[in-house]
Structure formats: structure tokens, C-alpha cells
Design a protein around this motif. Structure first.
Motif, PDB file in Angstrom:
ATOM      1  N   MET A   1       0.860  -1.138   0.044  1.00  0.00           N
ATOM      2  CA  MET A   1      -0.026  -0.114   0.015  1.00  0.00           C
ATOM      3  C   MET A   1       0.871   1.104  -0.136  1.00  0.00           C
ATOM      4  N   PRO A   2       0.555   2.094  -0.765  1.00  0.00           N
ATOM      5  CA  PRO A   2       1.609   3.249  -0.837  1.00  0.00           C
ATOM      6  C   PRO A   2       1.452   4.347   0.449  1.00  0.00           C
ATOM      7  N   ASP A   3       2.401   4.910   0.847  1.00  0.00           N
ATOM      8  CA  ASP A   3       2.377   5.783   2.061  1.00  0.00           C
ATOM      9  C   ASP A   3       1.781   7.013   1.797  1.00  0.00           C
ATOM     10  N   SER A   4       0.585   7.315   1.884  1.00  0.00           N
ATOM     11  CA  SER A   4      -0.118   8.547   1.846  1.00  0.00           C
ATOM     12  C   SER A   4      -0.110   9.390   3.120  1.00  0.00           C
ATOM     13  N   SER A   5       0.973   9.198   3.902  1.00  0.00           N
ATOM     14  CA  SER A   5       0.735   9.837   5.159  1.00  0.00           C
ATOM     15  C   SER A   5       0.962  11.237   5.096  1.00  0.00           C
ATOM     16  N   ALA A   6       2.022  11.563   4.192  1.00  0.00           N
ATOM     17  CA  ALA A   6       2.306  12.988   4.005  1.00  0.00           C
ATOM     18  C   ALA A   6       0.933  13.779   3.508  1.00  0.00           C
ATOM     19  N   ASN A   7       0.232  13.204   2.307  1.00  0.00           N
ATOM     20  CA  ASN A   7      -0.782  13.825   1.860  1.00  0.00           C
ATOM     21  C   ASN A   7      -2.008  13.945   3.321  1.00  0.00           C
ATOM     22  N   SER A   8      -1.943  12.805   3.836  1.00  0.00           N
ATOM     23  CA  SER A   8      -3.123  12.886   5.024  1.00  0.00           C
ATOM     24  C   SER A   8      -2.777  14.028   6.032  1.00  0.00           C
ATOM     25  N   SER A   9      -1.458  14.256   6.326  1.00  0.00           N
ATOM     26  CA  SER A   9      -1.147  15.237   7.280  1.00  0.00           C
ATOM     27  C   SER A   9      -1.458  16.602   6.716  1.00  0.00           C
ATOM     28  N   SER A  10      -1.071  16.665   5.350  1.00  0.00           N
ATOM     29  CA  SER A  10      -1.345  18.188   4.817  1.00  0.00           C
ATOM     30  C   SER A  10      -2.992  18.472   4.479  1.00  0.00           C
ATOM     31  N   GLU A  11      -3.506  17.256   4.367  1.00  0.00           N
ATOM     32  CA  GLU A  11      -5.117  17.356   3.984  1.00  0.00           C
ATOM     33  C   GLU A  11      -5.724  18.026   5.418  1.00  0.00           C
ATOM     34  N   SER A  12      -5.284  17.258   6.682  1.00  0.00           N
ATOM     35  CA  SER A  12      -6.011  17.665   7.840  1.00  0.00           C
ATOM     36  C   SER A  12      -5.408  18.959   8.307  1.00  0.00           C
ATOM     37  N   ALA A  13      -4.152  19.194   8.073  1.00  0.00           N
ATOM     38  CA  ALA A  13      -3.730  20.547   8.679  1.00  0.00           C
ATOM     39  C   ALA A  13      -4.070  21.664   7.862  1.00  0.00           C
ATOM     40  N   ALA A  14      -4.657  21.730   6.661  1.00  0.00           N
ATOM     41  CA  ALA A  14      -5.413  22.588   5.597  1.00  0.00           C
ATOM     42  C   ALA A  14      -6.600  22.697   6.031  1.00  0.00           C
ATOM     43  N   PHE A  15      -7.261  21.699   6.421  1.00  0.00           N
ATOM     44  CA  PHE A  15      -8.784  21.559   6.767  1.00  0.00           C
ATOM     45  C   PHE A  15      -8.981  22.426   8.166  1.00  0.00           C
ATOM     46  N   LEU A  16      -7.956  21.921   9.298  1.00  0.00           N
ATOM     47  CA  LEU A  16      -8.119  22.588  10.403  1.00  0.00           C
ATOM     48  C   LEU A  16      -7.680  24.112  10.214  1.00  0.00           C
ATOM     49  N   GLU A  17      -7.009  24.707   9.496  1.00  0.00           N
ATOM     50  CA  GLU A  17      -6.462  25.984   9.034  1.00  0.00           C
ATOM     51  C   GLU A  17      -7.906  26.680   8.589  1.00  0.00           C
ATOM     52  N   ARG A  18      -8.335  26.266   7.742  1.00  0.00           N
ATOM     53  CA  ARG A  18      -9.766  26.918   7.322  1.00  0.00           C
ATOM     54  C   ARG A  18     -10.790  26.658   8.104  1.00  0.00           C
ATOM     55  N   TYR A  19     -10.891  25.602   8.947  1.00  0.00           N
ATOM     56  CA  TYR A  19     -11.953  25.489   9.885  1.00  0.00           C
ATOM     57  C   TYR A  19     -11.536  25.084  11.502  1.00  0.00           C
ATOM     58  N   PRO A  20     -10.867  26.081  12.202  1.00  0.00           N
ATOM     59  CA  PRO A  20     -10.326  25.977  13.187  1.00  0.00           C
ATOM     60  C   PRO A  20     -11.269  25.785  14.231  1.00  0.00           C
ATOM     61  N   GLU A  21     -12.651  25.871  14.132  1.00  0.00           N
ATOM     62  CA  GLU A  21     -13.705  25.879  15.284  1.00  0.00           C
ATOM     63  C   GLU A  21     -14.002  24.537  15.248  1.00  0.00           C
ATOM     64  N   THR A  22     -13.712  23.467  14.516  1.00  0.00           N
ATOM     65  CA  THR A  22     -14.162  22.181  14.358  1.00  0.00           C
ATOM     66  C   THR A  22     -13.866  21.418  15.738  1.00  0.00           C
ATOM     67  N   GLU A  23     -14.948  20.683  16.174  1.00  0.00           N
ATOM     68  CA  GLU A  23     -14.814  20.045  17.622  1.00  0.00           C
ATOM     69  C   GLU A  23     -14.514  18.689  17.436  1.00  0.00           C
ATOM     70  N   ALA A  24     -15.059  17.913  16.431  1.00  0.00           N
ATOM     71  CA  ALA A  24     -14.767  16.456  16.395  1.00  0.00           C
ATOM     72  C   ALA A  24     -15.086  16.325  14.839  1.00  0.00           C
ATOM     73  N   VAL A  25     -14.583  14.899  14.568  1.00  0.00           N
ATOM     74  CA  VAL A  25     -15.059  14.523  13.241  1.00  0.00           C
ATOM     75  C   VAL A  25     -15.660  13.048  12.931  1.00  0.00           C
ATOM     76  N   ASP A  26     -16.575  13.163  12.287  1.00  0.00           N
ATOM     77  CA  ASP A  26     -17.228  11.790  12.204  1.00  0.00           C
ATOM     78  C   ASP A  26     -16.502  10.959  10.962  1.00  0.00           C
ATOM     79  N   VAL A  27     -16.224   9.841  11.362  1.00  0.00           N
ATOM     80  CA  VAL A  27     -15.643   8.903  10.244  1.00  0.00           C
ATOM     81  C   VAL A  27     -16.672   8.002   9.752  1.00  0.00           C
ATOM     82  N   LEU A  28     -17.075   7.956   8.368  1.00  0.00           N
ATOM     83  CA  LEU A  28     -18.097   7.367   7.875  1.00  0.00           C
ATOM     84  C   LEU A  28     -17.958   6.270   6.859  1.00  0.00           C
TER      85      LEU A  28
END
Length: 167
Positions: A1-28
Motif C-alpha cells: 500500500m502506498p504511503d499517503s501519510s504526508a498527503n493525509s497530514s497536509s489535508e488535515s492541517a489545511a482543513f483545520l487551518e480553514r475550519y479551526p472551530e471544528t470540535e469533532a470528526v465523524d468517520v463514515l
């Protein structure tokens, strides 16, 4: 399986920068019957979820519409209902606009212990079917038909129309 950890890390960082008030995440994920299943994590766990995924019983895709397991193919009771790791689908981390509490949601896909797509996950079954269709140089086309009435046949007093009555 390719390592996508760098992409995941940047995706979550970008999300939280844009939506810093987020309290929880629902995984679906959606099971075979289209029932949405998941877990809620505090936003502090988002990076870990993005990096490592989350554990779910693999038999979640074997449940019937009432949530009962019938042990198809020895999956569920017979095999001890082992967990698989569900990993985030890249690009699926989004805010939940209808929630009063600032939430995010993230779609998941399963991988087996070797890192391969779980063969009986509906998403992966569809991917294999599409691959076979492409090999035949065909283009799948899907349509659905909505059948509904704007007015019910039965009238109210004075012959006034009424919305459709569900049987």
C-alpha cells in the motif's frame, strides 16, 4: 500500500487551518444496504485518524438492512469478527454544514492486513466491475426513475386537493 501519510497530514492541517472551530470528526462508511455507519472522534485525534485509520469489524459490510449478521461466507461469527483498518479516502474531509456544533466528516475505505482493498467492501466490488467494463471498452450509464405524485387521488372536503398519502 502506498504511503499517503504526508498527503493525509497536509489535508488535515489545511482543513483545520480553514475550519479551526471544528470540535469533532465523524468517520463514515456506507454498508451494503446503504446504511451509514461510523464513529465520532475529538478533533484532537484527526491527525492520528488520517495517519493510521480506524478499526472496524470487517463484517460491517455483511449486515442486513436490520443490522443482523448472518455469517455469510464465514464472515462475522465464524471467523471471530476481526477488525480491519478503515483508511480515509483522500479529499473526503469536509465540514458538516447542517450541524449546530462545528463538525467534520470523513469517508473511509477498508484495507486488509496486507494493505490491499478489502475484497467484499461494496466500493471495491464496484471498482473491480468498472475495471472489467473498461477492459471491454464500454461506458457504463446509470439512471434511476423517480415515481411520485404531487397530489393524492383522494380529495379533502369540498374536493380540495391534498398532498399524497403514503401507504
Amino acid at each position: 500500500m502506498p504511503d499517503s501519510s504526508a498527503n493525509s497530514s497536509s489535508e488535515s492541517a489545511a482543513f483545520l487551518e480553514r475550519y479551526p472551530e471544528t470540535e469533532a470528526v465523524d468517520v463514515l462508511l456506507a454498508d451494503l444496504s446503504g446504511v451509514i455507519r461510523g464513529k465520532r472522534y475529538p478533533v484532537e485525534d484527526l491527525e492520528k485518524v488520517m495517519q493510521d485509520g480506524v478499526a472496524f469489524p470487517a463484517s460491517v459490510f455483511m449486515l442486513d438492512t436490520m443490522g443482523h449478521s448472518h455469517d455469510p461466507g464465514g464472515k462475522g461469527f465464524s471467523d471471530g469478527d476481526p477488525d480491519c483498518t478503515a483508511h480515509p479516502l483522500p479529499g473526503s474531509l469536509v465540514p458538516v454544514p447542517w450541524s449546530n456544533t462545528p463538525l467534520a466528516q470523513l469517508l473511509l475505505t477498508f484495507r486488509n492486513a496486507e494493505g490491499d482493498p478489502l475484497y467484499f467492501e461494496p466500493r471495491n466490488i464496484l471498482a473491480r466491475v468498472l475495471e472489467r467494463i473498461r477492459e471491454l471498452d464500454l461506458t457504463p450509464v446509470v439512471a434511476f426513475e423517480l415515481e411520485f405524485y404531487l397530489l393524492d387521488r383522494e380529495r379533502l372536503e369540498g374536493n380540495a386537493p391534498q398532498p399524497p398519502i403514503s401507504p
